[in-house]
Design a protein around this motif. Structure first.
Motif, PDB file in Angstrom:
ATOM      1  N   GLN A   1      81.096 -21.620 118.930  1.00  0.00           N
ATOM      2  CA  GLN A   1      80.041 -20.938 118.174  1.00  0.00           C
ATOM      3  C   GLN A   1      78.993 -20.342 119.112  1.00  0.00           C
ATOM      4  O   GLN A   1      78.507 -19.230 118.890  1.00  0.00           O
ATOM      5  CB  GLN A   1      79.388 -21.904 117.186  1.00  0.00           C
ATOM      6  N   MET A   2      78.655 -21.065 120.167  1.00  0.00           N
ATOM      7  CA  MET A   2      77.662 -20.563 121.126  1.00  0.00           C
ATOM      8  C   MET A   2      78.188 -19.341 121.874  1.00  0.00           C
ATOM      9  O   MET A   2      77.459 -18.367 122.080  1.00  0.00           O
ATOM     10  CB  MET A   2      77.277 -21.677 122.104  1.00  0.00           C
TER      11      MET A   2
ATOM     12  N   ALA B   1      76.616 -15.587 121.648  1.00  0.00           N
ATOM     13  CA  ALA B   1      76.201 -14.880 122.868  1.00  0.00           C
ATOM     14  C   ALA B   1      76.904 -13.531 122.975  1.00  0.00           C
ATOM     15  O   ALA B   1      76.286 -12.529 123.353  1.00  0.00           O
ATOM     16  CB  ALA B   1      76.498 -15.741 124.093  1.00  0.00           C
TER      17      ALA B   1
END
Length: 90
Positions: free
Chosen positions: A9-10, A14
């Motif tokens: 998810q990160m 990004a």
């Protein structure tokens, strides 16, 4: 993988912030499996940390197990633990 969901998810977030395309795949989710002996499982049932859900299958209450750990309980501190061997009860 469940343990990599947050990282995925990160990375996706990004990439989106930089207008890049990111694709994630979820191949499967696997349950946590704990193998033990029937007498040990019964001690957990007797102490409300597990429930028998099938033949030779138990569902653990991980919240209760964590409670035991935070209280620094040992097998000898649990109710009805006399049926285990010294190796399993340590």
């Amino acid at each position: 993988m469940p343990s990599g969901v947050l990282a995925a998810q990160m990375i996706t977030a990004a990439a989106k912030r930089q207008n890049l395309m990111a694709t994630t795949y979820t191949p499967f989710y696997s349950p946590l499996v704990v193998a033990s002996w029937e007498p040990v499982a019964q001690i957990l049932v007797d102490n409300e940390a597990a429930v028998k859900s099938g033949e030779r299958v138990y569902d653990l209450d991980l919240g209760k197990i964590m409670e035991f750990m935070l209280q620094k309980k040992r097998w000898k501190d649990l109710q009805r633990n006399q049926g285990t061997t010294s190796r399993a009860a340590s």
